[in-house]
Design a protein around this motif. Structure first.
Motif, short mmCIF file in Angstrom:
data_model
loop_
_atom_site.label_atom_id
_atom_site.label_comp_id
_atom_site.label_asym_id
_atom_site.label_seq_id
_atom_site.Cartn_x
_atom_site.Cartn_y
_atom_site.Cartn_z
N GLU A 117 0.86 -1.06 0.02
CA GLU A 117 0.06 0.18 0.01
C GLU A 117 0.79 1.04 -0.06
OE1 GLU A 117 -0.20 -2.32 2.43
OE2 GLU A 117 -2.21 -3.30 2.16
N SER A 119 -2.43 -10.71 1.95
CA SER A 119 -3.52 -10.08 2.15
C SER A 119 -3.65 -8.76 1.54
CB SER A 119 -3.80 -9.71 3.63
OG SER A 119 -2.75 -9.16 4.44
N ALA A 120 -2.34 -8.20 1.53
CA ALA A 120 -2.41 -6.81 0.78
C ALA A 120 -2.72 -6.84 -0.82
CB ALA A 120 -1.30 -6.19 0.81
N HIS A 121 -2.23 -8.05 -1.33
CA HIS A 121 -2.25 -7.96 -2.78
C HIS A 121 -3.84 -8.34 -3.10
CE1 HIS A 121 -2.03 -12.40 -3.60
NE2 HIS A 121 -2.06 -12.08 -4.81
N ALA A 122 -4.22 -9.17 -2.20
CA ALA A 122 -5.85 -9.87 -2.48
C ALA A 122 -6.62 -8.34 -2.55
CB ALA A 122 -6.19 -10.62 -1.52
N LYS A 123 -6.59 -7.45 -1.41
CA LYS A 123 -7.29 -6.15 -1.63
C LYS A 123 -6.93 -5.35 -2.90
CE LYS A 123 -6.62 -5.67 3.17
NZ LYS A 123 -6.05 -4.76 4.37
N PHE A 124 -5.71 -5.20 -3.37
CA PHE A 124 -5.76 -4.59 -4.43
C PHE A 124 -5.97 -5.20 -5.98
CE2 PHE A 124 -2.92 -3.79 -8.29
CZ PHE A 124 -3.02 -2.52 -8.29
N LYS A 145 -8.75 -6.94 -6.00
CA LYS A 145 -10.10 -7.22 -6.03
C LYS A 145 -10.86 -6.18 -7.05
CE LYS A 145 -14.07 -7.18 -2.97
NZ LYS A 145 -14.50 -7.14 -1.52
#
Length: 195
Positions: free
Chosen positions: A43, A116-121, A123
């Motif tokens: 992020e 988890s950070a890349h999963a949010k990105f 989406k």
């Protein structure tokens, strides 16, 4: 020599020095972005920060990456490639599960909650999901290629090898996100083989 002449020579020397030390390839920019992700998380990646870390002008960075999303997407892809490079020669399916788990957990640990950070990105980002899908395809192929004939015979009774590998990979990723060892997965596969 006049003061202006000396100042001109000094400026030219500094410009040459800066140009010699500046980043000139996309890979070097990605290394700077990965360092930022490692230190502060995905992020935190911003165009200005990466241009500064790469010792290039912001406009030059935009020549390589049209926007922040493109830079982050390429960084994510590069991190997944690191995980794939960690795969060792497999002996059997159970060792392949451990190897994939260790490779994914390693990048997740090295890059401050990468999964988890890349999963949010990713989406809602079709291009990002395509990139991640490519990395996961390679990991599934690695798992599938380690399936021996006994396991293959068992799998074929209920599903194909690719679906089985996809199921296992999905569970490996979830295990990594939770920082749980894949022992339950290994036990499941072993009981499946023995049944």
């Amino acid at each position: 020599f006049s003061l202006i002449h000396l100042l001109t020579i000094y400026l030219k020397m500094n410009i040459v020095h800066i140009m010699m030390n500046s980043v000139t390839t996309k890979d070097e920019i990605l290394e700077a972005a990965k360092r930022e992700a490692k230190d502060k998380g995905l992020e935190s990646i911003g165009m200005r920060e990466i241009a500064k870390a790469s010792n290039i002008a912001l406009g030059t960075l935009y020549n390589y990456f049209p926007n922040k999303d493109a830079l982050i997407l390429s960084t994510i892809s590069s991190i997944w490639k690191e995980a794939i490079e960690k795969l060792e020669e497999k002996k059997d399916f159970i060792s392949a599960v451990s190897t994939v788990y260790d490779a994914i957990l390693s990048v997740d640990s090295n890059y401050s909650g990468f999964l988890s950070a890349h999963a949010k990105f990713l989406k809602g980002n079709d291009e990002g999901r395509k990139e991640m899908g490519e990395a996961q395809r390679e990991l599934r192929e690695y798992l599938t290629s380690s399936i021996d004939n006994d396991l293959k015979a068992k799998i074929i009774e209920t599903m194909d090898e690719e679906k089985f590998s996809e199921f296992i990979l999905t569970n490996i990723i979830f295990s990594c996100m939770k920082k749980e060892k894949p022992e339950i997965l290994k036990t499941l596969v072993l009981s499946y083989i023995r049944s």
